[in-house]
Structure formats: structure tokens, C-alpha cells
Design a protein around this motif. Structure first.
Motif, PDB file in Angstrom:
ATOM      1  N   GLU A 217      33.585  88.146  75.102  1.00  0.00           N
ATOM      2  CA  GLU A 217      34.188  88.132  76.567  1.00  0.00           C
ATOM      3  C   GLU A 217      33.074  87.300  77.675  1.00  0.00           C
ATOM      4  O   GLU A 217      33.912  87.579  78.969  1.00  0.00           O
ATOM      5  CB  GLU A 217      34.785  89.267  76.700  1.00  0.00           C
ATOM      6  N   GLN A 218      31.557  87.178  77.264  1.00  0.00           N
ATOM      7  CA  GLN A 218      31.317  87.043  78.563  1.00  0.00           C
ATOM      8  C   GLN A 218      30.624  85.056  78.206  1.00  0.00           C
ATOM      9  O   GLN A 218      29.938  85.119  78.870  1.00  0.00           O
ATOM     10  CB  GLN A 218      29.949  87.717  79.099  1.00  0.00           C
ATOM     11  N   THR A 266      38.634  80.642  75.491  1.00  0.00           N
ATOM     12  CA  THR A 266      39.789  80.379  76.546  1.00  0.00           C
ATOM     13  C   THR A 266      40.351  81.631  77.254  1.00  0.00           C
ATOM     14  O   THR A 266      40.224  81.560  78.751  1.00  0.00           O
ATOM     15  CB  THR A 266      40.457  79.659  75.743  1.00  0.00           C
ATOM     16  N   ARG A 267      40.439  82.345  76.460  1.00  0.00           N
ATOM     17  CA  ARG A 267      40.196  84.004  77.709  1.00  0.00           C
ATOM     18  C   ARG A 267      39.732  84.048  78.346  1.00  0.00           C
ATOM     19  O   ARG A 267      39.672  84.704  79.650  1.00  0.00           O
ATOM     20  CB  ARG A 267      40.657  85.264  76.849  1.00  0.00           C
ATOM     21  N   THR A 268      38.474  83.436  78.015  1.00  0.00           N
ATOM     22  CA  THR A 268      37.228  84.310  78.798  1.00  0.00           C
ATOM     23  C   THR A 268      37.179  83.154  80.147  1.00  0.00           C
ATOM     24  O   THR A 268      37.131  83.470  81.720  1.00  0.00           O
ATOM     25  CB  THR A 268      35.435  83.828  78.680  1.00  0.00           C
ATOM     26  N   ALA A 269      37.683  81.639  80.079  1.00  0.00           N
ATOM     27  CA  ALA A 269      38.070  80.771  81.068  1.00  0.00           C
ATOM     28  C   ALA A 269      39.136  81.398  82.048  1.00  0.00           C
ATOM     29  O   ALA A 269      38.659  81.007  83.213  1.00  0.00           O
ATOM     30  CB  ALA A 269      38.209  79.382  79.965  1.00  0.00           C
ATOM     31  N   GLU A 270      40.148  81.769  81.369  1.00  0.00           N
ATOM     32  CA  GLU A 270      41.261  82.287  81.985  1.00  0.00           C
ATOM     33  C   GLU A 270      41.137  83.068  82.888  1.00  0.00           C
ATOM     34  O   GLU A 270      41.741  82.981  84.332  1.00  0.00           O
ATOM     35  CB  GLU A 270      42.486  81.867  81.067  1.00  0.00           C
ATOM     36  N   ARG A 271      39.706  84.294  82.397  1.00  0.00           N
ATOM     37  CA  ARG A 271      39.664  84.606  83.421  1.00  0.00           C
ATOM     38  C   ARG A 271      39.094  84.695  84.594  1.00  0.00           C
ATOM     39  O   ARG A 271      38.914  85.314  85.489  1.00  0.00           O
ATOM     40  CB  ARG A 271      39.429  85.950  82.825  1.00  0.00           C
TER      41      ARG A 271
END
Length: 281
Positions: A217-218, A266-271
Motif C-alpha cells: 500500500e506504500q 495499481t491501487r496505490t497509484a489510483e489513491r
């Protein structure tokens, strides 16, 4: 490697089992200057499972271009700043232009900014002044700060502490060891790993240890294309599609499933960049 080998790009890889994001590339430096060239380059990336890219500026002309390119293709997003090696030329005109561009809808980050003590193009003092200004700009526009850190870990962290970091800080092409990575993770920063994290030489050992321990997540993945082509194609031309190779290598290093790492980064990039999960701005 012969000159001919160095000019031959890596082969198109098998598509990733889940979409990834190239969190830091330079499409203009890769040779994509017009809208058709940008679309072709991002098409190649998407065919490899890399569906979106953040193209990053290093001077004013590049900053203007990245924002324009973000309007040509919904898969392209822009980051704007003056590279620290150019900080000796950082005046009021540059500040006004970057402030305007940072507010543009296609701009998703302020970067790349920071400190570079490896090259001697700009003395440390103007670099540090420019870095402080970019920190303030990121806070003003409410967008992540994308950091270039070369041989400057302690001054980067010190200035962030002195100025107070923006809500989101990204260490582009993270270059520290596991100990420095832990300090950054504990501070809440996001670490982006490029092809250097796949290298097998002795100098990359600490970096690979860092890549193995950063929480997903980081964590982001990037090419920094046209530079830093991942193993085993080091020295060949780099493009966003080569994030595919980095994701696969890092998944093996971390003992994770390739699809799971692609989804997580990808979730990290979206956030971090405020990207729509569907891939449309």
C-alpha cells in the motif's frame, strides 16, 4: 553488448495478469512528441498490461508538454516541476509557469523535484530553495510531491521535516537501503521502484532488500524511461511497457503472486494520483 544490441528494445512481454501503472516515465524523452506517437507508445504499454502512465517533466518546456499530452489520451497523466539539476535557473517566470500548470486538470503530481548531489549542474543551495518551493506548491494544489533523491537522503528528509510534508510524498526511483526505506515507510511516504530494483550487481543488494519489505500500500512501480531498463535488458531502450518486467521481478523477490502485486501497486497509484479505478479521468 554491441551498439546494435543497445539500440534494440526489449521484446514485448506476455501481458500481466492484472493491469499495472507506470508511475513515472518521460514519454517525450522516449521519443513520443506528437499525439499519435503518444498513443502508439501507450498502446504498446497497454498490450503488456500497463494501462496508464504518469509522464514527468524536468523543465518548463517538458512541463507544458506533459500537460498537453495528458489531454491527448485518457491513459496519460502529467507531473510538473523543475528538476533539481536545473534549479540554478529557477526564477519568478519558472515559478509562475509551474504554478499555473500544476493547477491543470491533467496534472496529478508536483514533480520531479528534490535534490541531486551526484551531478554538479546546480549547487546545493538553489536546489534546496527550489525543493522547499515545490513542497509548498504541492500543498497549495493538493497534489502529491514526487521526489528525485540522488545521494541526498538526509537533506531530503530534513527539509521535508522542516517544511512539513504534503499529504502524499512519493520517492521516485527509490534508491535507499532497507533501513532508509523503513524510515520513509514509518513517515507515511510512498516508495516507487524502477528497473534499478531488478539489477543483480552488488550495489543493488540494499535496494532489493528495501523492495522486498515495503508494504504494497506504500509501493509503486515505474520505468523512469527511457532510462534504467530492467534486468535482464539493462542498457537497452526503455519504455512504459517494460514495467511488466519490473512487476514480475519484484513479485518473485517478494514471494508474491504477480497479479496480486500488480493489483496492489495499481491501487496505490489510483489513491496517490487520484486516478479513477476504471481508468478514466
Amino acid at each position: 553488448m554491441s551498439k546494435e544490441d543497445k539500440r534494440t528494445p526489449p521484446p514485448a512481454p506476455e501481458p500481466l495478469p492484472a493491469p499495472a501503472v507506470d508511475a513515472h516515465t518521460h514519454l517525450d524523452a522516449c521519443g513520443a512528441r506528437e499525439a499519435e506517437q503518444v498513443r502508439a507508445m501507450v498502446d504498446r504499454a497497454e498490450a503488456a498490461g500497463v494501462g496508464r502512465v504518469v509522464t514527468v517533466a524536468d523543465d518548463l518546456d517538458s512541463a507544458r508538454w506533459t500537460v498537453e499530452a495528458a489531454g491527448w489520451d485518457e491513459r496519460v497523466h502529467a507531473a510538473v516541476a523543475l528538476h533539481p539539476t536545473r534549479a540554478k535557473d529557477f526564477g519568478e517566470h519558472e515559478r509562475a509557469t509551474l504554478r499555473e500548470l500544476a493547477h491543470a486538470p491533467g496534472a496529478v503530481a508536483v514533480g520531479e523535484t528534490g535534490l541531486d548531489y551526484y551531478w554538479d549542474f546546480s549547487p546545493p543551495e538553489p536546489q534546496q530553495e527550489a525543493f522547499r518551493w515545490h513542497i509548498a506548491l504541492a500543498k497549495e494544489v493538493g497534489k502529491p510531491l514526487m521526489i528525485h533523491d540522488r545521494d541526498a537522503h538526509e537533506d531530503i528528509v530534513r527539509i521535508l521535516d522542516e517544511e512539513g510534508p504534503p499529504e502524499t510524498v512519493v520517492f521516485h526511483c527509490f534508491s535507499g537501503d532497507a533501513e532508509f526505506a523503513r524510515r520513509c515507510v514509518d513517515a507515511g511516504y510512498v516508495l516507487s521502484f524502477a528497473g534499478t530494483a531488478t539489477f543483480r550487481n552488488a550495489n543493488a543488494r540494499g535496494l532489493r532488500e528495501a523492495a522486498a519489505m515495503v508494504p504494497a500500500e506504500q509501493m509503486l512501480v515505474e520505468t523512469d524511461a527511457p532510462f534504467l531498463t530492467p534486468h535482464p535488458f539493462r542498457g537497452k531502450p526503455n519504455e512504459p511497457y517494460c514495467v511488466n518486467y519490473t512487476v514480475r521481478d519484484l513479485a518473485e523477490l517478494r514471494g508474491e503472486d504477480v497479479a496480486e502485486l500488480a493489483v496492489a501497486t495499481t491501487r496505490t497509484a489510483e489513491r496517490v494520483f487520484g486516478l479513477d479505478p476504471a481508468g478514466v479521468r
